[in-house]
Design an enzyme around this catalytic site. Structure first.
Site, short mmCIF file in Angstrom:
data_model
loop_
_atom_site.label_atom_id
_atom_site.label_comp_id
_atom_site.label_asym_id
_atom_site.label_seq_id
_atom_site.Cartn_x
_atom_site.Cartn_y
_atom_site.Cartn_z
N TYR A 1 0.86 -1.19 0.00
CA TYR A 1 0.00 0.00 0.00
C TYR A 1 0.89 1.23 0.00
CZ TYR A 1 -3.25 3.59 1.73
OH TYR A 1 -4.00 4.73 1.89
N ASP B 1 9.29 2.72 -0.40
CA ASP B 1 8.27 3.42 0.36
C ASP B 1 8.43 3.02 1.82
OD1 ASP B 1 6.10 4.55 1.56
OD2 ASP B 1 4.60 3.67 0.22
N LYS C 1 4.48 8.89 8.79
CA LYS C 1 4.24 8.31 10.12
C LYS C 1 5.25 8.79 11.18
CE LYS C 1 1.19 4.81 8.43
NZ LYS C 1 1.27 4.32 7.07
C1 LIG Z 1 0.60 4.87 5.75
C2 LIG Z 1 1.31 4.63 4.46
C3 LIG Z 1 1.17 5.49 3.35
C4 LIG Z 1 0.20 6.65 3.35
O1 LIG Z 1 0.54 7.60 4.30
P1 LIG Z 1 -0.62 8.65 4.76
O2 LIG Z 1 0.12 9.52 5.73
O3 LIG Z 1 -1.68 7.82 5.38
O4 LIG Z 1 -1.05 9.36 3.55
C5 LIG Z 1 1.94 5.25 2.25
N1 LIG Z 1 2.80 4.23 2.19
C6 LIG Z 1 2.95 3.37 3.22
C7 LIG Z 1 3.94 2.26 3.12
C8 LIG Z 1 2.21 3.55 4.38
O5 LIG Z 1 2.34 2.68 5.38
#
Ligand SMILES: *Cc1c(COP(=O)(O)O)cnc(C)c1O
Length: 430
Positions: A144, A239, A267
């Protein structure tokens, strides 16, 4: 356990927000319950609007690696709040955080702060496309990357490698630019790259996939990605919105010692405030506006309060043996629960890496790809989730989500949690 206030607030919220929430997983649909409205947090504990207390393993979905209201973070936030909230100009707080990150990270020379993980990923993809002057991208089934149009794409049917959108509102023309491959499968990757490698701008992966279960990859697969990207002139994007500052200060890049071309963060980086970021080499970052032609901007980017919160948190993480202690705690918890499950022959185990853990209702020794997860078994998770709530342990309300141990969890918290899990499994499997 009474949930009168939560239930009342949920009824009000449903009049105001789609599904009563402002982010879908909060709605508790996959555990068939009603969301619990939290009122406050302190260290590893949160209290809901009815006064019930929980040991928190959601930790706001990852950001709170120090737990709630850590004194260093709170002091930094208060220091800035006394002066203002935002100026729309550069401030020294952005430099403090940028400097702390760059000087402790071998993989990036420059960074750009944004306000969410989604925004970081969206910008990183644009940068990769601008840099390579190519349009197509590759992602993996089971990763994701936020709600970016080009990444809300799932594997297409049959032999097609191009994806189909997984959300209404994403044009097919976008989805067709995204190829979706299975995780941990070097053969499939080679096959696709042989055909289309010189049309691909970037390969994006969660190096530690943790948004659809915890799908730990073979290091050799990640190394294969690195080499193939060099071979075809493709940019490799890690990511690290979850894994960044979570599995070590240098995230998964440091954990596996693999240098991606672009890294995205979110995060943890904001210390509980809305911050995302992407970083890369000087050469790649020179393509970002105003130095280069890839446009990217934000009214509240590098907001000083958020920068200060991030700095407060990351300065704690940069201290010696922070991550060793956190991993020891997590291993202690996971081992204690797993020992009980093995002894009783329960078909469930907890996987973990560093302080991330995931509850898998499976007999398999490893789960490394999305299609290895048995969706039917999520009904067990729903039972466990409800049992744990009743016994004062809060997990994110979906069996596909991971849990996080924070530095604030005490030995007593871990023992109480293990006890609740074991009792929960006894009940479910009896
Ligand atoms: C949480 C997450 C996102 C999205 O971040 P948001 O701050 O919720 O927009 C993208 N990539 C990964 C791997 C994530 O865990």
């Amino acid at each position: 356990m009474k949930r009168t206030q939560s239930n009342k607030l949920y009824e009000e919220a449903k009049q105001l927000f789609p599904g009563g929430v402002n982010s879908p997983v909060r709605a508790f649909r996959s555990v068939k319950g009603s969301p619990i409205f939290m009122e406050r947090g302190e260290n590893a504990h949160i209290w809901d609007e009815d006064g019930n207390k929980y040991i928190d393993y959601c930790c706001s979905w990852g950001p709170l690696i120090l737990g709630h209201r850590h004194p260093t973070v709170m002091a930094k936030i208060n220091e800035v709040l006394a002066k203002g909230t935002t100026f729309g100009t550069p401030t020294k707080y952005g430099i403090d955080l940028g400097e702390l990150i760059i000087s402790n990270n071998r993989f990036i020379d420059k960074i750009r702060f944004v306000s969410s993980g989604t925004e970081a990923v969206m910008s990183a993809i644009r940068l990769a496309r601008g840099f390579t002057k190519r349009d197509k991208i590759i992602k993996f089934d089971g990763c994701y990357h936020g709600h970016v149009d080009h990444l809300l794409v799932k594997a297409g049917s049959g032999l097609a490698t191009f994806g189909t959108s997984s959300s209404a509102g994403v044009p097919e023309a976008f989805a067709e630019k995204t190829l979706v491959l299975p995780l941990n499968n070097p053969e499939k990757l080679s096959e696709v790259l042989e055909k289309e490698g010189d049309e691909i701008a970037c390969i994006i992966i969660e190096p530690i996939p943790a948004n659809n279960g915890l799908l730990l990859q073979d290091k050799s697969f990640l190394e294969c990605l690195r080499l193939k990207c060099y071979k075809y002139g493709i940019l490799l994007i890690f990511d690290e919105v979850i894994s960044g500052f979570r599995v070590g200060f240098e995230g998964a890049a440091g954990y596996y010692n693999i240098k991606p071309d672009i890294i995205t963060y979110g995060k943890i980086i904001g210390g509980g405030m809305p911050v995302g970021a992407f970083g890369a080499s000087n050469e790649i970052m020179s393509h970002v506006a105003p130095d280069g032609p890839v446009y990217q901007a934000g009214t509240l980017s590098a907001n000083p309060v958020a920068m200060a919160a991030g700095y407060g948190q990351l300065s704690e993480l940069a201290k010696d043996s922070f991550y060793d202690i956190l991993e020891e705690k997590t291993t202690y918890l996971v081992d204690k629960i797993n020992t009980h499950c093995i002894k009783n022959n329960y078909q469930v185990k907890l996987f973990n890496v560093a302080s991330i853990f995931w509850i898998a209702f499976t007999e398999a020794k490893k789960v490394q790809a999305a299609n290895e997860i048995d969706g039917e078994k999520m009904s067990y998770f729903a039972l466990l989730h409800e049992f744990l709530l009743e016994n004062g342990v809060y997990l994110g309300p979906s069996g596909y989500e991971v849990g996080f141990v924070s530095a604030a969890h005490t030995q007593e918290d871990l023992d109480n949690t293990a006890e609740a899990f074991c009792a929960g499994f006894d009940k479910i499997f009896s």
